[in-house]
Scaffold this active site. Structure first.
Site, PDB file in Angstrom:
ATOM      1  CB  ILE A 142     -25.533  12.025 -29.014  1.00  0.00           C
ATOM      2  CG1 ILE A 142     -25.502  10.738 -28.179  1.00  0.00           C
ATOM      3  CG2 ILE A 142     -25.744  13.231 -28.096  1.00  0.00           C
ATOM      4  CD1 ILE A 142     -24.370  10.673 -27.170  1.00  0.00           C
TER       5      ILE A 142
ATOM      6  CB  THR B 245     -19.372   5.564 -40.319  1.00  0.00           C
ATOM      7  OG1 THR B 245     -20.231   5.810 -39.188  1.00  0.00           O
ATOM      8  CG2 THR B 245     -18.223   6.566 -40.319  1.00  0.00           C
TER       9      THR B 245
ATOM     10  CB  THR C 285     -12.701   8.596 -36.529  1.00  0.00           C
ATOM     11  OG1 THR C 285     -12.899   8.315 -37.918  1.00  0.00           O
ATOM     12  CG2 THR C 285     -13.779   9.554 -36.060  1.00  0.00           C
TER      13      THR C 285
ATOM     14  CB  THR D 132     -17.259   8.639 -23.101  1.00  0.00           C
ATOM     15  OG1 THR D 132     -17.721   7.541 -22.347  1.00  0.00           O
ATOM     16  CG2 THR D 132     -15.803   8.375 -23.464  1.00  0.00           C
ATOM     17  CG  ASP D 133     -19.339   7.360 -18.219  1.00  0.00           C
ATOM     18  OD1 ASP D 133     -19.086   6.797 -19.314  1.00  0.00           O
ATOM     19  OD2 ASP D 133     -20.322   7.041 -17.515  1.00  0.00           O
ATOM     20  CD  GLU D 134     -17.323   3.285 -22.285  1.00  0.00           C
ATOM     21  OE1 GLU D 134     -16.337   2.670 -22.720  1.00  0.00           O
ATOM     22  OE2 GLU D 134     -18.495   3.004 -22.588  1.00  0.00           O
TER      23      GLU D 134
ATOM     24  CE1 TYR E  88     -16.092   5.820 -27.964  1.00  0.00           C
ATOM     25  CE2 TYR E  88     -16.478   5.038 -25.714  1.00  0.00           C
ATOM     26  CZ  TYR E  88     -16.703   5.966 -26.722  1.00  0.00           C
ATOM     27  OH  TYR E  88     -17.534   7.043 -26.495  1.00  0.00           O
TER      28      TYR E  88
ATOM     29  CE  LYS F 153     -15.084  10.453 -27.311  1.00  0.00           C
ATOM     30  NZ  LYS F 153     -15.626  11.319 -28.400  1.00  0.00           N
TER      31      LYS F 153
ATOM     32  N   PRO G 284     -28.869 -10.965 -25.615  1.00  0.00           N
ATOM     33  CG  PRO G 284     -27.301 -10.147 -27.157  1.00  0.00           C
ATOM     34  CD  PRO G 284     -28.773 -10.231 -26.897  1.00  0.00           C
TER      35      PRO G 284
ATOM     36  N   GLY H  37     -12.070  -7.180 -20.992  1.00  0.00           N
ATOM     37  CA  GLY H  37     -11.746  -5.901 -20.335  1.00  0.00           C
ATOM     38  C   GLY H  37     -12.979  -5.116 -19.924  1.00  0.00           C
ATOM     39  CG  HIS H  38     -17.846  -5.806 -19.498  1.00  0.00           C
ATOM     40  ND1 HIS H  38     -18.893  -6.678 -19.617  1.00  0.00           N
ATOM     41  CD2 HIS H  38     -18.379  -4.565 -19.574  1.00  0.00           C
ATOM     42  CE1 HIS H  38     -20.013  -5.998 -19.767  1.00  0.00           C
ATOM     43  NE2 HIS H  38     -19.715  -4.704 -19.729  1.00  0.00           N
TER      44      HIS H  38
END
Ligand code: NAD
Ligand code: DAU
Length: 359
Positions: free
Chosen positions: A11, A35, A99, A133-135, A159, A163, A214, A292-293
């Site tokens: 992004i 990275t 990070t 993020t929306d997560e 992740y 965040k 996949p 944990g999806h």
């Protein structure tokens, strides 16, 4: 000048390319650690633009961040740098905490020290724009309304937890010290320069290589897709006219199951780059689900539309076709990224040091 952290990633590089198309754009300093996900090759088109400079640095490095701030005196910091891939955060979370949490903390701390030294008008104009993020809001049930800025935080992956922590730090720096922050929480992006570990570029590049595609679990998880340049335009809008201390949700209103996304990609590829026999759909392989999806994400972007007048330009149908076309035209980019050859390319071009300012 504006600082971009993580500007060699997906992004961030799209943002810089988009930003510099504006005739009146302020110069950019791209601060990136490079990275595995950072690739200055993405920025080849602006490398010789006098308004663009690059420095290889880690946002966790206190001295480097302090030095860059006092030397270049940016009007704004747009903070993209992060570890961004959920699957990697499951396997090895340490770098995500380092990070995303400690790095953001260090950047905020250094930004505050710098901001406090600024004279009146520069102090008033300064912005720290945090990209999230929306997560962080967790997972929605089918009957739930999309996430708003008031949705409770409920991160489920390492992740998204990292965040979420960074979002809270940004909020606290504003509430406690008055640092002029802006925060955005965006849904899934897609488009050019997307690293081929993420679903859409992975499926396109695997399909073209004749490898399995996949699909985790039953493939009926839902994501809300936004073409990356629409995200970039939203960020420009928030930077220009967002209210300090506020959060803006950004999303395209394109909820689709992963299976629908994969089928769409296969169908476009069947049309534009047909296999000698059969359909790309034949390569779809259901694999073990991600632990944990999250089942469903969806963003209510009403606030940024109402208050700041932003609208996405691309529909999912136009954006996904452009994306496939970009990957078909940039097979060499995918090959270099996947093989690590782009690191050799960088060394050939620049020796051991990538282009840009030295700290
Ligand atoms: P990316 O993984 O493609 O790029 C991340 C960039 O950050 C890379 O260039 C990397 O080299 C750099 N970086 C990593 N650690 C660093 C460090 N310690 N110091 C300096 N640079 C470092 O990520 P992306 O998909 O472009 O995401 C950018 C930001 O947007 C992230 O903060 C992410 O959480 C957020 N976001 C991404 C999406 C998406 O769909 N990709 C959606 C919403 C929000
Ligand atoms: O929602 C915003 C987030 O979108 C960003 O904050 C993250 O940085 C970004 O990586 C993305 O996270 P996702 O986990 O949603 O993206 P990913 O491309 O990894 O996966 C999209 C969906 O596809 C998800 O439900 C998992 C599934 N998937 C993914 C891969 C890589 C598969 O079914 N197969 C795969 O091989």
């Amino acid at each position: 000048m504006i600082f971009i952290t993580g500007g060699a990633g997906f992004i961030g590089s799209n943002f810089i390319l988009d930003w510099l198309t504006q005739a009146t754009a302020e110069p950019v300093l791209n601060i990136d650690k490079l990275t595995y996900a950072g690739n200055p090759y993405n920025l080849g088109a602006v490398e010789k633009d006098a308004r663009y400079a690059f420095v290889q640095a880690d946002i966790c490095d206190e001295t480097a961040m302090a030095t860059l701030l006092s030397r270049y005196r940016p009007r704004a910091i747009i903070h993209f740098a992060a570890e961004s891939h959920v699957d990697r955060s499951i396997r090895s979370p340490d770098e995500f905490i380092r990070t995303n949490v400690n790095g953001t903390f260090n950047l905020l701390n250094r930004a505050l020290q710098y901001w406090l030294t600024l004279p009146g008008p520069e102090k008033t104009d300064f912005r720290f724009l945090h990209i999230s993020t929306d997560e962080v809001y967790g997972s929605l049930a089918p009957e739930d309304a999309p996430f708003t800025e008031a949705s409770p935080y409920a991160p489920n992956s390492l992740y998204s937890a990292s965040k979420a922590a960074s979002d809270h730090l940004v909020r606290a720096y504003h509430q406690t010290y008055g640092l002029p922050t802006l925060s955005t929480n965006c849904s899934n992006n897609y488009g050019p320069f997307h690293f081929p570990e993420k679903l859409i570029p992975l499926v396109i590049s695997n399909a073209l290589a004749g490898n399995p595609l996949p699909v985790y679990g039953d493939g009926l998880q839902i994501r809300d897709w936004l073409f990356v340049t629409d995200h970039c335009a939203a960020l420009r809008t928030v930077l220009a006219s967002g209210t300090v201390g506020e959060t803006y949700n950004i999303g395209g209103g394109n909820e689709h199951t992963n299976l629908h996304v994969v089928h769409t990609l296969c169908d476009i590829l069947d049309e534009l780059a047909a296999r000698s026999q059969g359909s790309y759909r034949d390569l779809i392989t259901f694999v073990k689900d991600r632990p944990g999806h999250d089942r469903r994400y969806a963003i209510d972007a009403g606030k940024i539309k109402r208050e700041l007048g932003w609208q996405p330009a691309e529909s999912f149908e136009t954006g996904i076709r452009k994306t496939v076309q970009w990957y078909l035209a940039h097979g060499e980019w995918v090959r270099q990224v996947r093989s690590g050859d782009y690191l050799n390319w960088l060394r050939q071009q620049y020796g051991d040091h990538p282009p840009g300012a030295q700290i």
